[in-house]
Design a protein around this motif. Structure first.
Motif, PDB file in Angstrom:
ATOM      1  N   ARG A   1      54.421  67.110   9.060  1.00  0.00           N
ATOM      2  CA  ARG A   1      54.354  68.564   8.950  1.00  0.00           C
ATOM      3  C   ARG A   1      53.471  68.906   7.761  1.00  0.00           C
ATOM      4  O   ARG A   1      53.640  68.354   6.664  1.00  0.00           O
TER       5      ARG A   1
ATOM      6  N   GLU B   1      41.821  72.800  16.904  1.00  0.00           N
ATOM      7  CA  GLU B   1      42.569  71.964  15.975  1.00  0.00           C
ATOM      8  C   GLU B   1      43.710  72.701  15.284  1.00  0.00           C
ATOM      9  O   GLU B   1      44.491  72.100  14.550  1.00  0.00           O
ATOM     10  N   ASP B   2      43.825  74.009  15.530  1.00  0.00           N
ATOM     11  CA  ASP B   2      44.979  74.762  15.031  1.00  0.00           C
ATOM     12  C   ASP B   2      46.188  74.615  15.962  1.00  0.00           C
ATOM     13  O   ASP B   2      47.282  75.090  15.638  1.00  0.00           O
ATOM     14  N   THR B   3      45.978  73.978  17.107  1.00  0.00           N
ATOM     15  CA  THR B   3      47.072  73.771  18.048  1.00  0.00           C
ATOM     16  C   THR B   3      48.177  72.949  17.394  1.00  0.00           C
ATOM     17  O   THR B   3      47.936  71.853  16.878  1.00  0.00           O
ATOM     18  N   ALA B   4      49.393  73.501  17.396  1.00  0.00           N
ATOM     19  CA  ALA B   4      50.517  72.849  16.718  1.00  0.00           C
ATOM     20  C   ALA B   4      51.775  73.685  16.914  1.00  0.00           C
ATOM     21  O   ALA B   4      51.709  74.827  17.378  1.00  0.00           O
TER      22      ALA B   4
ATOM     23  N   GLN C   1      55.287  77.475  19.333  1.00  0.00           N
ATOM     24  CA  GLN C   1      54.111  76.703  19.689  1.00  0.00           C
ATOM     25  C   GLN C   1      52.877  77.591  19.780  1.00  0.00           C
ATOM     26  O   GLN C   1      52.908  78.670  20.396  1.00  0.00           O
TER      27      GLN C   1
ATOM     28  N   THR D   1      48.894  77.185  21.016  1.00  0.00           N
ATOM     29  CA  THR D   1      47.921  76.345  21.704  1.00  0.00           C
ATOM     30  C   THR D   1      46.604  77.089  21.794  1.00  0.00           C
ATOM     31  O   THR D   1      46.560  78.213  22.305  1.00  0.00           O
TER      32      THR D   1
ATOM     33  N   ARG E   1      52.789  73.713   9.832  1.00  0.00           N
ATOM     34  CA  ARG E   1      52.525  73.376  11.214  1.00  0.00           C
ATOM     35  C   ARG E   1      52.626  71.868  11.408  1.00  0.00           C
ATOM     36  O   ARG E   1      52.483  71.104  10.444  1.00  0.00           O
ATOM     37  N   GLN E   2      52.888  71.489  12.644  1.00  0.00           N
ATOM     38  CA  GLN E   2      53.078  70.069  12.930  1.00  0.00           C
ATOM     39  C   GLN E   2      52.617  69.747  14.343  1.00  0.00           C
ATOM     40  O   GLN E   2      52.946  70.447  15.296  1.00  0.00           O
ATOM     41  N   VAL E   3      51.859  68.667  14.423  1.00  0.00           N
ATOM     42  CA  VAL E   3      51.425  68.108  15.695  1.00  0.00           C
ATOM     43  C   VAL E   3      52.286  66.876  15.967  1.00  0.00           C
ATOM     44  O   VAL E   3      52.570  66.116  15.039  1.00  0.00           O
TER      45      VAL E   3
ATOM     46  N   LYS F   1      52.502  63.464  13.856  1.00  0.00           N
ATOM     47  CA  LYS F   1      51.915  63.648  12.536  1.00  0.00           C
ATOM     48  C   LYS F   1      52.905  64.350  11.622  1.00  0.00           C
ATOM     49  O   LYS F   1      53.869  64.965  12.068  1.00  0.00           O
TER      50      LYS F   1
END
Length: 127
Positions: A45, A89-92, A122, A124, A38-40, A43
Motif C-alpha cells: 500500500r 497506472e493510477d488503477t488501484a 476501486q 480503474t 492506494r494499493q495494487v 504490491k
C-alpha cells in the motif's frame, strides 16, 4: 472506534477525473489528520495524500502531486480526493485512513502512522 467508508470509485478513461469521498463516523473528526493511500494486488500500500485536521496543510506523493487534490469538510465529517488527468497506472484500490493520534500531522513515514482504515474503493483507468 471510528468507521471510515469510501465511495466514488469506478471506471474512467485516461485523462478523465474522479472524486473520491470518505465519510467518518464519530466525534472529533477535525482533531485528526486524514490520508489517502492506494494499493495494487501483490504490491505494498502506498501513500498518496494527507491533510491536517484543519485542512490547512497537505502532503502529496510525487506520483500524484499536481494531479490529485485532497480536501475535507469537517462539518460533514468527510475527506475528499479529487483526481484529475488520470493515468492507467493510477488503477488501484484507494483507501482512506485516519492518523493514529489527534493533533499530530507530519509527512507519513509508514502505515503505522495511521490507526484506522476504510474498506477501500476501486478505481480503474482504461487506456
Amino acid at each position: 472506534q471510528v468507521q471510515l467508508v469510501e465511495s466514488g470509485g469506478g471506471l474512467v478513461q485516461a485523462g478523465g477525473s474522479l472524486r473520491l469521498s470518505c465519510a467518518a463516523s464519530g466525534r472529533s473528526f477535525s482533531s485528526y489528520g486524514m490520508g489517502w493511500f492506494r494499493q495494487v494486488p501483490g504490491k505494498e500500500r502506498e501513500f498518496g495524500a494527507a491533510i491536517s485536521g484543519s485542512g490547512g496543510s497537505t502532503y502529496y506523493s510525487d506520483s500524484v502531486k499536481g494531479r490529485f487534490t485532497i480536501s475535507r469538510d469537517n462539518a460533514k465529517n468527510t475527506v475528499y480526493l479529487q483526481m484529475n488527468s488520470l493515468k492507467p497506472e493510477d488503477t488501484a484500490g484507494y483507501y482512506c485512513a485516519r492518523y493514529t493520534s489527534a493533533g499530530v500531522f507530519r509527512r507519513p513515514t509508514s502505515l503505522a502512522d495511521f490507526g484506522s482504515w476504510g474498506q477501500g474503493t476501486q478505481v480503474t483507468v482504461s487506456s
